[in-house]
Design an enzyme around this catalytic site. Structure first.
Site, PDB file in Angstrom:
ATOM      1  N   ASP A   1      65.628  88.957  75.310  1.00  0.00           N
ATOM      2  CA  ASP A   1      65.775  90.281  75.936  1.00  0.00           C
ATOM      3  C   ASP A   1      65.026  91.323  75.103  1.00  0.00           C
ATOM      4  OD1 ASP A   1      67.288  89.325  78.003  1.00  0.00           O
ATOM      5  OD2 ASP A   1      69.175  90.248  77.362  1.00  0.00           O
TER       6      ASP A   1
ATOM      7  N   GLY B   1      73.695  94.858  73.453  1.00  0.00           N
ATOM      8  CA  GLY B   1      73.109  93.515  73.521  1.00  0.00           C
ATOM      9  C   GLY B   1      73.851  92.649  74.515  1.00  0.00           C
TER      10      GLY B   1
ATOM     11  N   ASP C   1      78.094  88.280  82.798  1.00  0.00           N
ATOM     12  CA  ASP C   1      78.055  86.985  82.100  1.00  0.00           C
ATOM     13  C   ASP C   1      79.336  86.782  81.290  1.00  0.00           C
ATOM     14  OD1 ASP C   1      75.499  86.676  83.130  1.00  0.00           O
ATOM     15  OD2 ASP C   1      74.580  87.660  81.401  1.00  0.00           O
TER      16      ASP C   1
ATOM     17  N   ASP D   1      76.826  99.463  76.670  1.00  0.00           N
ATOM     18  CA  ASP D   1      75.768  98.631  77.274  1.00  0.00           C
ATOM     19  C   ASP D   1      76.416  97.651  78.250  1.00  0.00           C
ATOM     20  OD1 ASP D   1      73.584  97.077  77.881  1.00  0.00           O
ATOM     21  OD2 ASP D   1      73.295  96.293  75.852  1.00  0.00           O
TER      22      ASP D   1
HETATM   23  O1  RIB Z   1      72.952  89.306  82.876  1.00  0.00           O
HETATM   24  C1  RIB Z   1      72.116  89.905  81.944  1.00  0.00           C
HETATM   25  C2  RIB Z   1      70.898  89.051  81.709  1.00  0.00           C
HETATM   26  O2  RIB Z   1      70.089  89.011  82.856  1.00  0.00           O
HETATM   27  C3  RIB Z   1      69.998  89.565  80.618  1.00  0.00           C
HETATM   28  O3  RIB Z   1      70.348  89.065  79.358  1.00  0.00           O
HETATM   29  C4  RIB Z   1      68.599  89.172  81.078  1.00  0.00           C
HETATM   30  O4  RIB Z   1      67.960  88.265  80.235  1.00  0.00           O
HETATM   31  C5  RIB Z   1      68.795  88.610  82.484  1.00  0.00           C
HETATM   32  O5  RIB Z   1      68.765  87.248  82.494  1.00  0.00           O
END
Ligand code: RIB
Length: 305
Positions: free
Chosen positions: A11, A287, A252, A246
Site C-alpha cells: 500500500d 495503515g 478486512d 484511517d
Molecule cells: O481493504 C483495503 C485494501 O484494499 C488495501 O490494503 C488495498 O491494498 C486494497 O487491496
C-alpha cells in the site's frame, strides 16, 4: 485454523487535501508504505487475533514480495501456500486518503496475485479441508474465487466471501457462499437495490440469499453490521474505540473478526459483535495491515463495554 485466499499489495498511501484532476499535480501532506491487499490484511488481522492462519496467494520475486514474507514471518501468518511468480510483480495499491475526512480512494493492481492457478489452490486442498473457515474476496480473478470456494465447500468448510471490490456474481458462485459480507455500496451493486438504511440492507440481503448465499452480513459503517439469515435480522452496533484515523482495511478487520470468532465455535450472531469491536479498533490506527488490533486489545475493549 483459517485459510485466507487473496492478494498481498504494497500500500503506497498518500494523504492529500483533495484528489487531483487528470493532468494536474498537487502537493500532498503525507506518505507511507505498508502491507495491504484485502486477503493479506485479513490474514494479518486473524493472526493478531490469535488464530492459526494460512495465506493462499502469489507474490513476485521483488522487494515488495520480500516485504510480504518478512511481515508474515513477524506476524505468524502461515506461508506454506504463498507461491511466487518469476516474472509478474507483487501487487501494489495507491491509497489516497483525504487528510481531513479520513475517507479513502484506492487503485489496486494485483500483479502476481492474479496469476495464482487452480493447480496451486489444489495444493492447498488438504489444508483447506482442515480449516474451520475459508475466507476470500474478489481481488483475485473470479474463476479462482469459484475454485477456492468449491474446494472448501466440498470439504464441508464454512465459506466466507467478502465481495470486494464488487463484481456481478452469478447464482452458481453465490451458492458456494455460506456468509457473504458486502458493505453498503457492494450490497447495492450486487443486489441492484439502494442500500442506505438497515431496512434497505435487509431487502438487498434477501435478494442475495434468494440467489444462493447462505447468510448476508452488510457492514454499514457507523450504523454497525446487519446479519440476515433464515428470514431473521440481527444488528450489531458499531463500536467506537477512539478518534477515526484511517478506515483503510476496516472491512478486512471485520471479516477477520467473523472468521476468527466462527473458528472458535461462536455463533454468527455473536461473531458480528466481536467483528465490530475489531473494526472499531482498526479505524483508530493508521495503515491497513499495520493497523490491525491485537486480541488482547479487542478483549479489553469488549470487557470495558
Ligand atoms: O481493504 C483495503 C485494501 O484494499 C488495501 O490494503 C488495498 O491494498 C486494497 O487491496
Amino acid at each position: 485454523m483459517i485459510v485466507v485466499m487473496g492478494i498481498f499489495a504494497a500500500d503506497l498511501t498518500f494523504l492529500t487535501p483533495r484528489l487531483p484532476a487528470w493532468t494536474e499535480t498537487i502537493i500532498g501532506s503525507g506518505f507511507r508504505i505498508g502491507p495491504g491487499g484485502k486477503g493479506s490484511n485479513q490474514a494479518i488481522a486473524a493472526a493478531r487475533l490469535s488464530a492459526p492462519v494460512q495465506f493462499l496467494a502469489k507474490i513476485g520475486r521483488d522487494e515488495f514480495g520480500a516485504m510480504a514474507r518478512g511481515i508474515y514471518e513477524m506476524e505468524g501468518v502461515g506461508t506454506s501456500f504463498l507461491f511466487e511468480s518469476a516474472d509478474a510483480p507483487t501487487g501494489a495499491a495507491a491509497i489516497i486518503i483525504d487528510d481531513r475526512a479520513g475517507e479513502n480512494a484506492i487503485i489496486v493492481v494485483p500483479g502476481a496475485a492474479a496469476m495464482l492457478s487452480t493447480a496451486e489452490i489444489d495444493l492447498a486442498g488438504e489444508a483447506i479441508g482442515r480449516a474451520a473457515v475459508f475466507l476470500t474476496q474478489l481481488e483475485v480473478p473470479l474463476p479462482l474465487v469459484a475454485h477456492g470456494l468449491t474446494e472448501a465447500r466440498k470439504r464441508g468448510v464454512t465459506t466466507i466471501l467478502n465481495p470486494a471490490p464488487a463484481f456481478a456474481l452469478d447464482r452458481d458462485l453465490l451458492a458456494l457462499v455460506d456468509i457473504l459480507t458486502p458493505n453498503e455500496t457492494e450490497a447495492a451493486m450486487l443486489s441492484g437495490l439502494p442500500v442506505t438504511t438497515p431496512e434497505e440492507a435487509e431487502r438487498a440481503a434477501d435478494v442475495l440469499i434468494g440467489r444462493g448465499a447462505g447468510a448476508v452480513v452488510v457492514t454499514m459503517g457507523a450504523a454497525g453490521a446487519l446479519l440476515r439469515r433464515d428470514g431473521r435480522t440481527v444488528m450489531a452496533p458499531a463500536v467506537r474505540a477512539g478518534a477515526v484515523v484511517d478506515t483503510t482495511g476496516a472491512g478486512d478487520s471485520f471479516n477477520a473478526g467473523i472468521a476468527v470468532a466462527l473458528s472458535e465455535g461462536r455463533r454468527l450472531e455473536d461473531a458480528i459483535g466481536f467483528a465490530c469491536a475489531v473494526a472499531g479498533l482498526k479505524v483508530t490506527r493508521a495503515g491497513a495491515g499495520a493497523g490491525m488490533p491485537l486480541r488482547s486489545e479487542v478483549d479489553a475493549l469488549i470487557a470495558a463495554a
